[in-house]
Design an enzyme around this catalytic site. Structure first.
Site, PDB file in Angstrom:
ATOM      1  N   ASN A 229      -5.321  -3.860   1.772  1.00 51.82           N
ATOM      2  CA  ASN A 229      -4.977  -4.087   0.368  1.00 51.82           C
ATOM      3  C   ASN A 229      -5.874  -3.145  -0.422  1.00 51.82           C
ATOM      4  OD1 ASN A 229      -4.548  -4.916  -2.237  1.00 51.82           O
ATOM      5  ND2 ASN A 229      -5.556  -6.909  -2.000  1.00 51.82           N
TER       6      ASN A 229
ATOM      7  N   GLU B  48      -7.927 -16.236   2.022  1.00 56.12           N
ATOM      8  CA  GLU B  48      -8.999 -15.430   1.448  1.00 56.12           C
ATOM      9  C   GLU B  48      -9.913 -16.307   0.604  1.00 56.12           C
ATOM     10  OE1 GLU B  48      -7.614 -11.015   1.445  1.00 56.12           O
ATOM     11  OE2 GLU B  48      -7.366 -11.876  -0.537  1.00 56.12           O
TER      12      GLU B  48
ATOM     13  N   HIS C 130      -2.651 -12.981  -4.932  1.00 58.83           N
ATOM     14  CA  HIS C 130      -4.029 -12.584  -4.622  1.00 58.83           C
ATOM     15  C   HIS C 130      -4.979 -13.216  -5.643  1.00 58.83           C
ATOM     16  CE1 HIS C 130      -7.615 -10.203  -4.020  1.00 58.83           C
ATOM     17  NE2 HIS C 130      -7.138  -9.935  -2.831  1.00 58.83           N
TER      18      HIS C 130
ATOM     19  N   GLU D 279      -7.405 -12.116  -7.203  1.00 57.70           N
ATOM     20  CA  GLU D 279      -7.685 -11.282  -8.382  1.00 57.70           C
ATOM     21  C   GLU D 279      -6.562 -11.420  -9.414  1.00 57.70           C
ATOM     22  OE1 GLU D 279      -8.401  -7.733  -6.165  1.00 57.70           O
ATOM     23  OE2 GLU D 279     -10.252  -8.622  -5.400  1.00 57.70           O
TER      24      GLU D 279
ATOM     25  N   SER E  28     -14.197  -9.510   2.935  1.00 54.35           N
ATOM     26  CA  SER E  28     -15.274  -8.736   3.568  1.00 54.35           C
ATOM     27  C   SER E  28     -15.093  -8.596   5.078  1.00 54.35           C
ATOM     28  CB  SER E  28     -16.645  -9.351   3.244  1.00 54.35           C
ATOM     29  OG  SER E  28     -16.861  -9.374   1.844  1.00 54.35           O
TER      30      SER E  28
ATOM     31  N   GLY F 169     -14.971  -9.068  -1.621  1.00 54.14           N
ATOM     32  CA  GLY F 169     -15.721  -7.990  -2.263  1.00 54.14           C
ATOM     33  C   GLY F 169     -17.199  -8.296  -2.454  1.00 54.14           C
TER      34      GLY F 169
ATOM     35  N   LYS G  75      -5.923  -2.458  -3.493  1.00 51.89           N
ATOM     36  CA  LYS G  75      -6.228  -2.882  -4.863  1.00 51.89           C
ATOM     37  C   LYS G  75      -6.000  -1.707  -5.834  1.00 51.89           C
ATOM     38  CE  LYS G  75      -9.163  -6.360  -2.867  1.00 51.89           C
ATOM     39  NZ  LYS G  75     -10.303  -7.273  -2.991  1.00 51.89           N
TER      40      LYS G  75
HETATM   41  P1  13P Z   1     -12.662  -7.132   0.647  1.00 58.45           P
HETATM   42  O1  13P Z   1     -12.300  -6.839   2.079  1.00 58.45           O
HETATM   43  O2  13P Z   1     -13.042  -5.949  -0.137  1.00 58.45           O
HETATM   44  O3  13P Z   1     -13.642  -8.275   0.562  1.00 58.45           O
HETATM   45  O4  13P Z   1     -11.319  -7.671  -0.045  1.00 58.45           O
HETATM   46  C1  13P Z   1     -10.573  -8.647   0.587  1.00 58.45           C
HETATM   47  C2  13P Z   1      -9.317  -8.817  -0.132  1.00 58.45           C
HETATM   48  O5  13P Z   1      -9.274  -9.285  -1.256  1.00 58.45           O
HETATM   49  C3  13P Z   1      -8.081  -8.360   0.513  1.00 58.45           C
HETATM   50  O6  13P Z   1      -6.963  -8.764  -0.180  1.00 58.45           O
END
Ligand code: 13P
Length: 255
Positions: free
Chosen positions: A13, A170, A98, A100, A216, A176, A15
């Site tokens: 992903n 997640e 997601h 976010e 992560s 992140g 982002k």
């Molecule tokens: P990270 O791997 O950067 O923690 O992000 C995970 C994520 O949100 C994947 O959708």
């Protein structure tokens, strides 16, 4: 992973990262590194990168996904992208719900559900994200939160449609932050998601669903996380932006 009964899937992903030019560079670097993969490999990329991504991965084993879609087929929704628009381009997957999007853009379980059904109607495969906040984990309501998200996000989704859905667990506190859930924590919640699906559908349907862990996940911890029975893959943020790191995770899932 239990590859005897379900597909292992590693999805990046990206982002809000990579311009079309950078997308081409990254996918060109990833493709030769993952060509022997014994798992599904997906790159979910920003809307403006989709065309380049589809062209760059043509003839490879990398599938392309979007990072969101609207629930209407068309209409007065300035700035939005519909599922049929993505489908016509050759997009196969779409990340929905997601954290976010939930955190910064007002996404709710109701809109995740509407988007999920729209994606399925258009023939896209949704990657539906669920996960608890740190505060919710500390208050010991992780299972209540996850059960509620699964029930609402998949409301009115049939057992037949469930076959085309991937669930991504997640934990919001692990995204992140460099703070990964332990393999035991990931397994516990992924198993709980499967048990919830078994109640909503039936045990056989639940057994067949791919449930990813995200938060992560990287080349250093993928082995241990993917070693768990109910962790069928990963949704990878930061590490998916570095070809070698992403390829190492794909390799871990190919064992
Ligand atoms: P990270 O791997 O950067 O923690 O992000 C995970 C994520 O949100 C994947 O959708």
């Amino acid at each position: 992973m239990n590859k005897a009964v379900r597909k292992a899937v590693i999805a990046g992903n990206w982002k809000m990262n990579k311009t079309p030019k950078e997308a081409k560079e990254l996918l060109s670097a990833v493709a030769p590194l993952v060509k022997e993969a014994d798992c599904e490999v997906i790159a979910c990329v920003p809307f403006v990168d989709l065309q380049t991504a589809i062209e760059t991965t043509d003839g490879t084993n990398i599938k392309i996904g979007a990072e969101n879609c609207h629930w209407a087929e068309s209409g007065a929704f300035t700035g939005e992208i519909s599922a049929p628009m993505l489908k016509e381009m050759g997009v196969e997957y779409v990340v929905l719900g997601h954290s976010e999007r939930r955190q910064y853009f007002g996404e709710t379980d109701e809109t995740v559900n509407k988007r999920t059904k729209a994606a399925l109607r258009a023939g896209l495969k949704p990657i539906v994200c669920v996960g608890e906040l740190l505060w919710e984990r500390e208050c010991n309501i992780t299972e209540e939160v996850i059960a509620r998200q699964i029930k609402l996000d998949l409301w009115d989704v049939s057992a037949e449609e469930l076959k085309n859905i991937i669930i991504a667990y997640e934990p919001v506190w692990a995204i992140g932050t460099g703070k990964t859930a332990t393999a035991e924590q990931a397994e516990e919640v992924c198993a709980f998601i499967r048990a919830t699906l078994a109640k909503l559908y039936d045990p056989a349907a639940a057994e067949a669903v791919t449930i990813q862990y995200g938060g992560s996940m990287n080349d250093g911890n993928a082995d241990e996380l993917l070693g768990k029975t109910n962790v069928d893959g990963g949704l990878i943020g930061g590490a998916s932006l570095v070809a070698e790191k992403f390829a190492a995770i794909v390799k871990a899932a190919s064992k």
